[in-house]
Structure formats: structure tokens, C-alpha cells
Design a protein around this motif. Structure first.
Motif, PDB file in Angstrom:
ATOM      1  N   VAL A  40       0.935  -1.325   0.103  1.00 47.39           N
ATOM      2  CA  VAL A  40       0.245   0.080   0.187  1.00 47.39           C
ATOM      3  C   VAL A  40       0.747   1.160   0.137  1.00 47.39           C
ATOM      4  O   VAL A  40       1.860   1.346   0.559  1.00 47.39           O
ATOM      5  CB  VAL A  40      -0.925   0.014   1.091  1.00 47.39           C
ATOM      6  N   TRP A  41       0.346   2.258  -0.851  1.00 45.29           N
ATOM      7  CA  TRP A  41       1.071   3.579  -0.844  1.00 45.29           C
ATOM      8  C   TRP A  41      -0.199   4.594  -0.677  1.00 45.29           C
ATOM      9  O   TRP A  41      -1.036   4.535  -1.499  1.00 45.29           O
ATOM     10  CB  TRP A  41       1.739   4.013  -2.057  1.00 45.29           C
ATOM     11  N   SER A  42       0.024   5.414   0.229  1.00 46.07           N
ATOM     12  CA  SER A  42      -1.392   6.374   0.452  1.00 46.07           C
ATOM     13  C   SER A  42      -0.681   7.861   1.179  1.00 46.07           C
ATOM     14  O   SER A  42       0.294   7.626   1.951  1.00 46.07           O
ATOM     15  CB  SER A  42      -2.282   5.661   1.181  1.00 46.07           C
ATOM     16  N   LYS A  43      -1.476   8.705   0.700  1.00 45.00           N
ATOM     17  CA  LYS A  43      -1.084   9.941   1.268  1.00 45.00           C
ATOM     18  C   LYS A  43      -2.381  10.834   1.612  1.00 45.00           C
ATOM     19  O   LYS A  43      -3.265  10.868   0.674  1.00 45.00           O
ATOM     20  CB  LYS A  43       0.011  10.544   0.371  1.00 45.00           C
ATOM     21  N   PRO A  44      -2.640  11.169   2.679  1.00 41.55           N
ATOM     22  CA  PRO A  44      -3.728  11.863   2.922  1.00 41.55           C
ATOM     23  C   PRO A  44      -4.138  13.228   2.002  1.00 41.55           C
ATOM     24  O   PRO A  44      -3.145  13.860   1.668  1.00 41.55           O
ATOM     25  CB  PRO A  44      -3.836  12.311   4.222  1.00 41.55           C
ATOM     26  N   GLY A  45      -5.292  13.086   1.470  1.00 42.23           N
ATOM     27  CA  GLY A  45      -5.549  14.062   0.395  1.00 42.23           C
ATOM     28  C   GLY A  45      -4.707  13.770  -1.061  1.00 42.23           C
ATOM     29  O   GLY A  45      -5.380  14.423  -2.076  1.00 42.23           O
ATOM     30  N   ALA A  46      -4.265  12.683  -1.292  1.00 39.21           N
ATOM     31  CA  ALA A  46      -3.646  12.371  -2.554  1.00 39.21           C
ATOM     32  C   ALA A  46      -3.942  10.906  -3.035  1.00 39.21           C
ATOM     33  O   ALA A  46      -3.593  10.587  -4.254  1.00 39.21           O
ATOM     34  CB  ALA A  46      -2.112  12.379  -2.638  1.00 39.21           C
ATOM     35  N   GLY A  47      -4.949  10.307  -2.318  1.00 40.87           N
ATOM     36  CA  GLY A  47      -5.309   9.092  -2.698  1.00 40.87           C
ATOM     37  C   GLY A  47      -4.448   7.845  -2.265  1.00 40.87           C
ATOM     38  O   GLY A  47      -3.502   8.137  -1.396  1.00 40.87           O
ATOM     39  N   SER A  48      -4.762   6.757  -2.898  1.00 36.74           N
ATOM     40  CA  SER A  48      -3.975   5.392  -2.241  1.00 36.74           C
ATOM     41  C   SER A  48      -3.895   4.565  -3.478  1.00 36.74           C
ATOM     42  O   SER A  48      -4.499   4.535  -4.621  1.00 36.74           O
ATOM     43  CB  SER A  48      -5.079   4.699  -1.317  1.00 36.74           C
ATOM     44  N   THR A  49      -2.980   3.656  -3.346  1.00 36.95           N
ATOM     45  CA  THR A  49      -2.405   2.714  -4.483  1.00 36.95           C
ATOM     46  C   THR A  49      -2.212   1.487  -3.736  1.00 36.95           C
ATOM     47  O   THR A  49      -1.274   1.282  -2.926  1.00 36.95           O
ATOM     48  CB  THR A  49      -1.151   3.138  -5.249  1.00 36.95           C
ATOM     49  N   PHE A  50      -3.292   0.404  -3.804  1.00 36.88           N
ATOM     50  CA  PHE A  50      -3.022  -0.888  -3.492  1.00 36.88           C
ATOM     51  C   PHE A  50      -2.373  -1.734  -4.564  1.00 36.88           C
ATOM     52  O   PHE A  50      -2.882  -1.866  -5.532  1.00 36.88           O
ATOM     53  CB  PHE A  50      -4.080  -1.561  -2.934  1.00 36.88           C
ATOM     54  N   THR A  51      -1.258  -2.527  -4.335  1.00 39.35           N
ATOM     55  CA  THR A  51      -0.589  -3.340  -5.285  1.00 39.35           C
ATOM     56  C   THR A  51      -0.666  -4.842  -4.818  1.00 39.35           C
ATOM     57  O   THR A  51      -0.243  -4.982  -3.525  1.00 39.35           O
ATOM     58  CB  THR A  51       0.716  -3.111  -5.564  1.00 39.35           C
ATOM     59  N   LEU A  52      -1.096  -5.667  -5.582  1.00 40.74           N
ATOM     60  CA  LEU A  52      -1.123  -7.093  -5.374  1.00 40.74           C
ATOM     61  C   LEU A  52       0.162  -7.804  -6.301  1.00 40.74           C
ATOM     62  O   LEU A  52       0.263  -7.709  -7.401  1.00 40.74           O
ATOM     63  CB  LEU A  52      -2.289  -7.866  -5.815  1.00 40.74           C
ATOM     64  N   VAL A  53       1.068  -8.103  -5.557  1.00 36.57           N
ATOM     65  CA  VAL A  53       2.399  -8.518  -6.028  1.00 36.57           C
ATOM     66  C   VAL A  53       2.470 -10.077  -6.090  1.00 36.57           C
ATOM     67  O   VAL A  53       2.271 -10.739  -5.016  1.00 36.57           O
ATOM     68  CB  VAL A  53       3.628  -7.882  -5.413  1.00 36.57           C
ATOM     69  N   LEU A  54       2.679 -10.714  -7.236  1.00 40.90           N
ATOM     70  CA  LEU A  54       2.825 -12.276  -7.245  1.00 40.90           C
ATOM     71  C   LEU A  54       3.860 -12.617  -8.239  1.00 40.90           C
ATOM     72  O   LEU A  54       4.290 -12.043  -9.034  1.00 40.90           O
ATOM     73  CB  LEU A  54       1.378 -12.551  -8.052  1.00 40.90           C
ATOM     74  N   PRO A  55       4.378 -13.956  -7.900  1.00 37.67           N
ATOM     75  CA  PRO A  55       5.224 -14.321  -8.697  1.00 37.67           C
ATOM     76  C   PRO A  55       4.822 -14.817 -10.263  1.00 37.67           C
ATOM     77  O   PRO A  55       3.765 -15.253 -10.331  1.00 37.67           O
ATOM     78  CB  PRO A  55       5.657 -15.803  -7.953  1.00 37.67           C
ATOM     79  N   ILE A  56       5.645 -14.426 -11.022  1.00 36.34           N
ATOM     80  CA  ILE A  56       5.161 -14.485 -12.563  1.00 36.34           C
ATOM     81  C   ILE A  56       5.379 -15.959 -12.950  1.00 36.34           C
ATOM     82  O   ILE A  56       6.385 -16.805 -12.444  1.00 36.34           O
ATOM     83  CB  ILE A  56       6.008 -13.768 -13.377  1.00 36.34           C
ATOM     84  N   ALA A  57       4.618 -16.454 -13.851  1.00 30.13           N
ATOM     85  CA  ALA A  57       4.701 -17.829 -14.478  1.00 30.13           C
ATOM     86  C   ALA A  57       4.436 -17.823 -15.877  1.00 30.13           C
ATOM     87  O   ALA A  57       3.856 -17.027 -16.515  1.00 30.13           O
ATOM     88  CB  ALA A  57       3.604 -18.562 -13.921  1.00 30.13           C
ATOM     89  N   ASP A  58       5.843 -18.160 -16.475  1.00 35.68           N
ATOM     90  CA  ASP A  58       5.846 -18.159 -17.943  1.00 35.68           C
ATOM     91  C   ASP A  58       5.032 -19.463 -18.406  1.00 35.68           C
ATOM     92  O   ASP A  58       5.433 -20.341 -18.162  1.00 35.68           O
ATOM     93  CB  ASP A  58       7.349 -18.124 -18.470  1.00 35.68           C
ATOM     94  N   PRO A  59       4.125 -19.142 -19.206  1.00 39.76           N
ATOM     95  CA  PRO A  59       3.275 -20.235 -19.913  1.00 39.76           C
ATOM     96  C   PRO A  59       4.256 -21.207 -20.945  1.00 39.76           C
ATOM     97  O   PRO A  59       5.119 -20.602 -21.541  1.00 39.76           O
ATOM     98  CB  PRO A  59       2.145 -19.560 -20.557  1.00 39.76           C
TER      99      PRO A  59
END
Length: 390
Positions: free
Chosen positions: A352-371
Motif C-alpha cells: 500500500v502507498w497512500s497520502k492523505p489528500g492524494a489518494g491510495s495505491t494498493f498493489t497485489l504482487v505475485l510471482p510470475i509464471a511463464d506459460p
């Protein structure tokens, strides 16, 4: 013959005197040597093989043998037992001569304000005044029990709120049956509470499913584009009702191994959270990008933001920074907790990154899988009866 007899008797007497004098020192050496070494080699190997924290103390309370965890836990300092509660238990066993089991709450360090750890100790008297102390850290187990009790208490409270509201609204609706305006108002409130109750029950089911040990036994290759599209479709009606623009973009064609339904639920929960904390005519964006060997799914809103003190707790169950707003928007306090569990079960994390008055960014980080790559037409075997194209 007599000279030989006299010599023999004198020799025997000297031998008795020598054996009476020197064995005392030999016996002392036999006692001192093992003590200086702590315990015998076999005993040291046996104690080293135990997973528990082990101490062996001599008759004076000095540490003869200690496992490395005894130092890391702060049980031993400068060759002595460092914690008063443990020392008192050792002295009680030494005085009574009987083993004792005790669960103690011990400080994690010498400084004031240090946390506590729960230790199950068994203290056993040995020969020669020595004492064996065996301890197991039960802190995590006790914390888990406390979390479970808190979870049950929170669930009970959260379920009682909409159920009680529905009961009260139904009674009020019955009394106002002749007032069409009141009937419509109370009916709308009942629908809102019903939706809240339905969402709460569903999220409890989702969270319970995530806590099962076999939640991801049947992992499959998951298309992130399909996950994001499905999650966006599930919240599109809500976004339109709130007059919020929903934008989806990023790098296409990325995959992970896992459960598509759980990942869709996690992204949808992030979108629900962003919509609830965005003002009308705002914008919520979903972006997908590859970062080395990871896939990052970011949900960005233009809401009021989150204070730094609250950012450390927003992934806790039932935690809501603004309970009044959550009650007004229908939040249950479980959505972000589900996101965290989904990420952990897939070998990733939630940021999570957030700052009062500037909104928020929630990030789901996952290991990549090459098909797996498919073979090109030139390398595939020709179909029987069909000539290969040049």
C-alpha cells in the motif's frame, strides 16, 4: 626370608598410604574435569538434538550447557540465568528435589517496555546438584489462540449489527404499514442491511476457505488479463452508480500459477475498497505490469488517502479506519484481509502507498509464471493425409 617379608610389608604399607593419598586428588580430578567441560559428549549431543531450548546448570547456578536459542531468547547472559522468574523456579526445584512444569510469561529483553513471550518450562534435578531446564516457546500458539478468539468475537458482533437492524426495521415497517413513504424508506434500509449481511457472510466464507491448508492444492496457470477483466465487470455497476470512471490497462499476456477465483476476489476487493473511498466523478484505475520475476496489479484511487498510523493496520481483520464511513458505504473490514491472505497463499504480498489528500495505491504482487510455449507450425508433425506447406 625375613628381609624380603619386611620389604614386602613396608611396600604394602607405602602402597596403602599412596593409594589413600593420591586417589583423593584423582577423584577430585574426575569430578572437576567433567564439570569444567559441562556435560559428557553423549549428553551434549543428545541435548543438541532436541528442538527445545535446553539449559544445564551446576550446583552454583552456573551454566554448563546451553542451546543457542537460550541466548537468543535472553534466558542466559554472562554464564548465568538472566531472568528472575526462571531462577526462582530453578531454586525451588533445587530445594524440593522434585521436577516442576510451569508456563511463564517472560520479557523479551532487559529494557523497559519490551514485549513478552510465553514459555513452557520443565525443570528437573540431576545428580551432583545440577539442574536441567527444558523450555518451549508457545508465544505464537498463544497469539494464534487469541486471534481466533478475537475473530469469533468480531464475527459475532458484526453479524449482530445487520441482523439487529433488520429485526428493528421489520418491526418499524409493520407499525408504519399505512404510510407508503415510510414503507419505501424502511424497505430501502432493509435492502441495504441485507446486502451488508450477505457481503459479510460471503467474505467470512472466503476468509475461512483461505485458511484451509489445501486452499491451493489444484493450482493452475491463470491469465491475469482475464482476472482483472472479471473483477472490473463485477464492480462496474457500482462504479456507474457512484459516477466513478473505471479504467483498466497495463501490460497484457501475463500469467501466474494459482486459483483464478481467489485472485479475482482479491482484485475485486481492492476495487470495492477504492470505489468506497472515492468521491463522485472521481477515477479508479487498474494497472498490470511485469517487474522482473513478479507481476504487479495496482489499483489506484483519488480518494481521501490513509494516514500513516493507519496503514500498518489496514490489512487486519475487521479493522476500519473510519467506522462511520464504512457503515455508510457497507464496508465489512474483511476485504483487505482477504487480499493479504490471497497474496500470501500465492507466494506474493500486498503493498500500500497512500497520502492523505492524494489518494491510495494498493498493489497485489505475485510471482510470475511463464506459460509453456507452443510449437511453431514448422516444427509440428504433419496431419496424416495433409501435405506440409512450404
Amino acid at each position: 626370608m625375613w628381609p624380603f617379608v619386611v620389604v614386602a610389608l613396608v611396600g604394602a604399607g607405602v602402597g596403602v598410604l599412596v593409594r589413600g593419598f593420591f586417589p583423593v586428588r584423582a577423584r577430585r580430578a574426575a569430578v572437576v574435569t567433567p564439570t569444567s567441560q559441562g556435560v559428557s559428549k553423549d549428553a551434549r549431543e543428545l541435548l543438541r538434538a532436541l528442538r527445545s531450548t535446553v539449559l544445564v546448570l551446576d550446583a552454583n547456578g552456573d551454566v554448563l550447557q546451553a542451546s543457542p536459542s537460550a541466548y537468543s531468547y535472553g534466558l542466559v547472559r554472562s554464564g548465568r540465568v538472566a531472568l528472575a522468574a526462571v531462577s526462582e523456579l530453578v531454586e525451588r526445584v533445587r530445594a524440593e528435589g522434585q521436577p516442576q512444569d510451569r508456563e511463564l510469561s517472560l520479557p523479551r529483553g532487559p529494557l523497559a517496555g519490551a514485549g513478552e513471550m510465553i514459555f513452557q518450562l520443565r525443570v528437573v534435578p540431576l545428580t551432583g546438584g545440577r539442574i536441567l531446564v527444558v523450555g518451549d516457546d508457545h508465544t505464537a500458539a498463544r497469539r494464534l489462540d487469541q486471534v481466533r478468539r478475537d475473530f469469533v468475537a468480531n464475527v459475532s458482533h458484526e453479524l449482530k449489527t445487520p441482523v439487529g437492524a433488520l429485526a428493528l426495521l421489520s418491526e418499524t415497517l409493520e407499525e408504519a404499514a399505512d404510510d407508503p413513504v415510510a414503507v419505501r424508506r424502511f424497505t430501502a434500509q432493509m435492502r441495504r442491511e441485507s446486502r451488508r449481511l450477505t457481503a459479510l457472510v460471503q467474505e467470512i466464507i472466503d476468509l475461512s476457505r483461505l485458511q484451509e491448508p489445501d486452499a491451493l492444492v489444484g493450482s493452475e496457470l491463470v491469465d491475469i488479463d482475464a482476472v482483472v477483466a472479471e473483477a472490473a465487470d463485477r464492480v462496474r455497476v457500482e462504479a456507474e452508480s457512484r459516477r466513478i470512471t473505471l479504467a483498466v490497462g497495463g501490460e497484457p499476456g501475463l500469467h501466474v500459477f494459482g486459483d483464478a477465483d481467489l485472485l479475482t476476489t482479491a482484485v475485486r476487493n481492492l476495487l470495492d475498497n477504492a470505489l468506497r473511498h472515492s468521491d463522485p466523478l472521481g477515477r479508479v484505475s487498474v494497472g498490470v505490469a511485469r517487474d522482473g520475476d513478479k507481476v504487479r496489479i495496482a489499483v489506484v484511487d483519488q480518494g481521501e488517502g490513509i494516514a500513516p498510523a493507519q496503514q500498518e493496520r489496514i490489512f487486519e481483520r475487521f479493522y476500519r479506519g473510519d467506522p462511520a464511513r464504512a457503515r455508510r458505504t457497507g464496508g465489512t473490514g474483511l476485504g483487505l484481509s482477504i487480499v493479504k491472505h490471497v497474496a500470501a497463499d500465492h507466494g506474493g504480498e500486498a503493498e500500500v502507498w497512500s497520502k492523505p489528500g492524494a489518494g491510495s495505491t494498493f498493489t497485489l504482487v505475485l510471482p510470475i509464471a511463464d506459460p509453456p510455449t507452443t510449437a511453431s507450425p514448422d516444427t509440428t508433425a504433419p496431419t496424416p493425409g495433409v501435405p506440409r506447406q512450404p
